[in-house]
Design an enzyme around this catalytic site. Structure first.
Site, mmCIF file in Angstrom:
data_model
loop_
_atom_site.group_PDB
_atom_site.id
_atom_site.type_symbol
_atom_site.label_atom_id
_atom_site.label_comp_id
_atom_site.label_asym_id
_atom_site.label_seq_id
_atom_site.Cartn_x
_atom_site.Cartn_y
_atom_site.Cartn_z
ATOM 1 N N LYS A 183 -15.167 0.553 -3.028
ATOM 2 C CA LYS A 183 -16.572 -0.026 -2.640
ATOM 3 C C LYS A 183 -17.281 0.582 -3.967
ATOM 4 C CE LYS A 183 -15.929 1.455 1.782
ATOM 5 N NZ LYS A 183 -15.507 2.912 2.375
ATOM 6 N N GLU B 284 1.508 -5.512 4.090
ATOM 7 C CA GLU B 284 0.367 -5.901 4.608
ATOM 8 C C GLU B 284 0.162 -7.318 4.578
ATOM 9 O OE1 GLU B 284 -3.239 -4.418 5.640
ATOM 10 O OE2 GLU B 284 -2.404 -2.013 6.610
ATOM 11 N N GLU C 165 -12.509 1.936 9.542
ATOM 12 C CA GLU C 165 -12.608 0.593 8.545
ATOM 13 C C GLU C 165 -12.127 -0.915 8.977
ATOM 14 O OE1 GLU C 165 -12.671 2.789 4.690
ATOM 15 O OE2 GLU C 165 -11.617 2.822 5.057
ATOM 16 N N ASN D 48 -11.639 7.275 8.646
ATOM 17 C CA ASN D 48 -11.562 8.281 7.311
ATOM 18 C C ASN D 48 -12.144 9.097 8.085
ATOM 19 O OD1 ASN D 48 -10.973 6.939 4.590
ATOM 20 N ND2 ASN D 48 -12.604 5.380 4.654
ATOM 21 N N LYS E 280 0.682 -1.181 -0.278
ATOM 22 C CA LYS E 280 -0.002 0.050 -0.029
ATOM 23 C C LYS E 280 0.943 0.986 0.394
ATOM 24 C CE LYS E 280 -4.141 -1.836 2.571
ATOM 25 N NZ LYS E 280 -4.958 -2.005 3.610
ATOM 26 N N ARG F 266 -13.921 11.987 8.042
ATOM 27 C CA ARG F 266 -14.519 12.843 6.746
ATOM 28 C C ARG F 266 -16.422 11.784 6.909
ATOM 29 N NH1 ARG F 266 -14.590 9.538 2.789
ATOM 30 N NH2 ARG F 266 -12.755 8.269 2.271
HETATM 31 P P1 ADP Z 1 -8.128 3.463 0.581
HETATM 32 O O1 ADP Z 1 -7.214 3.922 1.798
HETATM 33 O O2 ADP Z 1 -7.067 3.169 -1.083
HETATM 34 O O3 ADP Z 1 -9.150 2.919 0.181
HETATM 35 P P2 ADP Z 1 -7.848 0.423 2.296
HETATM 36 O O4 ADP Z 1 -6.762 0.886 2.932
HETATM 37 O O5 ADP Z 1 -9.480 1.231 3.564
HETATM 38 O O6 ADP Z 1 -7.575 1.794 0.931
HETATM 39 O O7 ADP Z 1 -8.799 -0.781 1.478
HETATM 40 C C1 ADP Z 1 -9.856 -0.493 0.879
HETATM 41 C C2 ADP Z 1 -10.016 -2.393 0.218
HETATM 42 O O8 ADP Z 1 -8.728 -3.008 -0.002
HETATM 43 C C3 ADP Z 1 -10.345 -2.880 1.322
HETATM 44 O O9 ADP Z 1 -11.919 -1.889 1.918
HETATM 45 C C4 ADP Z 1 -9.722 -4.171 1.751
HETATM 46 O O10 ADP Z 1 -11.312 -4.440 0.172
HETATM 47 C C5 ADP Z 1 -8.782 -4.147 1.112
HETATM 48 N N1 ADP Z 1 -7.494 -4.444 1.472
HETATM 49 C C6 ADP Z 1 -6.903 -3.354 1.980
HETATM 50 N N2 ADP Z 1 -5.957 -3.836 3.009
HETATM 51 C C7 ADP Z 1 -6.644 -5.413 3.133
HETATM 52 C C8 ADP Z 1 -6.193 -6.382 4.031
HETATM 53 N N3 ADP Z 1 -4.690 -6.333 4.369
HETATM 54 N N4 ADP Z 1 -6.145 -7.824 3.496
HETATM 55 C C9 ADP Z 1 -6.974 -8.067 2.177
HETATM 56 N N5 ADP Z 1 -7.717 -6.638 2.102
HETATM 57 C C10 ADP Z 1 -7.490 -5.639 2.900
#
Ligand code: ADP
Length: 472
Positions: free
Chosen positions: A256, A219, A294, A309, A177, A311
């Site tokens: 989403k 992660e 989240e 988040n 990420k 906001r």
């Molecule tokens: P962003 O801030 O870019 O939206 P997030 O960290 O909220 O990113 O992650 C977005 C999506 O990515 C999550 O809803 C999930 O589907 C997937 N995701 C993120 N981290 C993981 C993880 N460690 N294992 C599995 N899926 C993940």
């Protein structure tokens, strides 16, 4: 005695009433700008819209009390243009700025500038924003607060060797990420060393290009996971509650597509455990306003913090439907210093709600954007349907901004009824000639796994039989 307390309550109420803003600027566009205008009108607050040259024919421009063009079509020139927005706020003499979602909504520098110009930023203060500034800092803050976090790197990944060391420790599959990432962008799932080595440099370059920093981290990738998030509502006096969860497991490219509440995966025991963790996390950063904690939820009931988040979220209407609470109005109220009058045990969940995001995208062609003019448009209506949209017949979906056309929200006395209502609403929807995600949502409504509530973040693979592009 009773009279004295009564007088005190009335005095407090009067003070709080008089603290309400008389005029706010909305630093956003599209449906969320309209949603904020609606809340303001009902609260008796005048509104100022800002808009880019590409948005001159938008409904937020038409429906706000005042409107100012702040620059060219590209977000950098308009909705991310801090000097232009602050000048607009000063010219129109507003007391507060509502940032909506996206754009500057989580930018602590912008929040600080608002604070120094004596304009209220409708959101958390810059101090708590900084405690959650990037994903790595947020993970560390929540780990210290005692929340479970997904196993992963404790610092940013330096190079390939560093990445390999971490991957062998946490074991494949892993997800890379961007530390400053958002909107599901810049994430890559790797199942082996070869894929990891080939991904590291590209991921760093992409992070630099998209978010201005090459910092990435890793992660453990949780397979068969659900995305479960808790809606937080907090005032400035440390009173923090949650308004239940939303299940946002149906995603494309980690973004989403459909959200529902309550989640079919949670029983009351798990709901309480996750809800308590969400409130504990928000307390750790002295959170104020509306926010979302989240989590990623495993099949065995283990859950991990993913991010906060800071906001209002796109999917806030599903929570509003089942709680009967107007989140935008509360967000504005607590920003004025009003106290939250609801306690955790007074939050009542009624029925079930589903939101389908209708995007100008081609779901049969890897969701490529399909901007263009809407020649024909008919929105569903009738009992228990809410539409949040800025689109109208003749409106052109611009290639400059996100592709969302409308959110359809169905509320039923239970999940089965909400699905039936959504199905008939999708049948009534007409948007032509551009391609949209409506057909995909119709397929989802008939999908056996969805009907059984068995949805995971890889759900679309069941429909398309393909892996998402970040999961080769
Ligand atoms: P962003 O801030 O870019 O939206 P997030 O960290 O909220 O990113 O992650 C977005 C999506 O990515 C999550 O809803 C999930 O589907 C997937 N995701 C993120 N981290 C993981 C993880 N460690 N294992 C599995 N899926 C993940």
């Amino acid at each position: 005695m009773a009279l004295a307390i009564g007088c005190q309550t009335i005095a407090l109420w009067l003070i709080e009433r008089s603290m309400m803003f008389s005029k706010i600027l909305i630093a956003n566009r599209g449906e969320i700008a309209l949603r904020i205008i609606r809340a303001c009108k009902e609260l008796g607050i005048r509104t100022v819209a800002v808009y880019s040259e590409a948005d001159k024919d938008s409904l937020h421009v038409r429906f706000a009390d005042e409107a100012l063009c702040i620059g060219g079509a590209s977000p950098a020139n308009s909705y991310l243009n801090i000097p232009a927005i602050i000048s607009a706020a000063e010219i129109t003499d507003v007391e507060a700025i509502h940032p909506g979602y996206g754009f500057l909504s989580e930018n602590s520098h912008f929040a600080e500038i608002c604070e120094s110009c004596k304009i209220t930023f409708i959101g958390p203060n810059s101090e708590s924003m900084n405690m959650m500034a990037d994903k790595m800092t947020a993970r560390e803050t929540m780990r210290k607060a005692g929340l479970p976090i997904v196993p992963g790197s404790q610092t940013t990944v330096k190079d390939k060797n560093d990445a390999l060391k971490i991957a062998h420790k946490i074991k494949y599959p892993i997800i890379i990420k961007a530390s400053l990432g958002g909107g599901g962008r810049g994430m890559r799932v790797c199942h082996n060393d070869v894929r990891l080595i080939s991904s590291i440099m590209t991921a760093q370059a992409e992070a630099e290009a998209a978010f201005g920093s090459p910092d990435i981290y890793m992660e453990k990738y949780v397979t068969n996971a659900r995305h479960i998030e808790f809606q937080i509502l907090a005032d400035s006096y440390g009173h923090i509650i949650h308004l239940g969860e939303r299940d946002c497991s149906i995603q494309r490219r980690h973004q989403k597509l459909l959200e529902e509440a309550p989640s079919p995966a949670l029983d009351n025991r798990l709901r309480k455990k996750m809800g308590d963790a969400a409130v504990r996390g928000a307390k750790a950063v002295k959170y104020r306003g509306v926010g979302t904690m989240e989590f990623i939820l495993e099949e065995n009931g283990s859950f991990y913090f993913m991010e906060l988040n800071k906001r209002i979220q796109v999917e806030h209407p599903v929570t509003e439907s089942i709680c009967g609470i107007d989140l935008i109005k509360w967000q504005i109220r607590v920003a004025t210093g009003e106290r939250l009058t609801i306690n955790q045990d007074e939050v009542k969940i009624s029925g079930a709600s589903i939101e389908c995001r209708i995007n100008a995208e081609d779901p049969d062609n890897n969701f490529i954007p399909s901007p263009g003019k809407i020649e024909e448009l008919h929105f569903p209506a009738g009992p228990n349907i809410r539409i949040d949209s800025h689109a109208y017949q003749g409106y052109t979906i611009s290639p400059y901004y996100d592709s969302m056309i409308a959110k359809i929200i169905a509320h039923g006395k239970n999940r089965d009824e909400a699905i039936k209502i959504m199905k008939r609403a999708l049948d009534e929807l007409i948007i032509a000639p551009i391609k949209t995600t409506a057909g995909l949502h119709r397929k989802i409504m008939d999908n056996k796994l969805f009907l059984e509530g068995k949805v995971y973040t890889n759900f679309l693979e069941n429909i398309y039989g393909t892996k998402s592009e970040s999961e080769e």
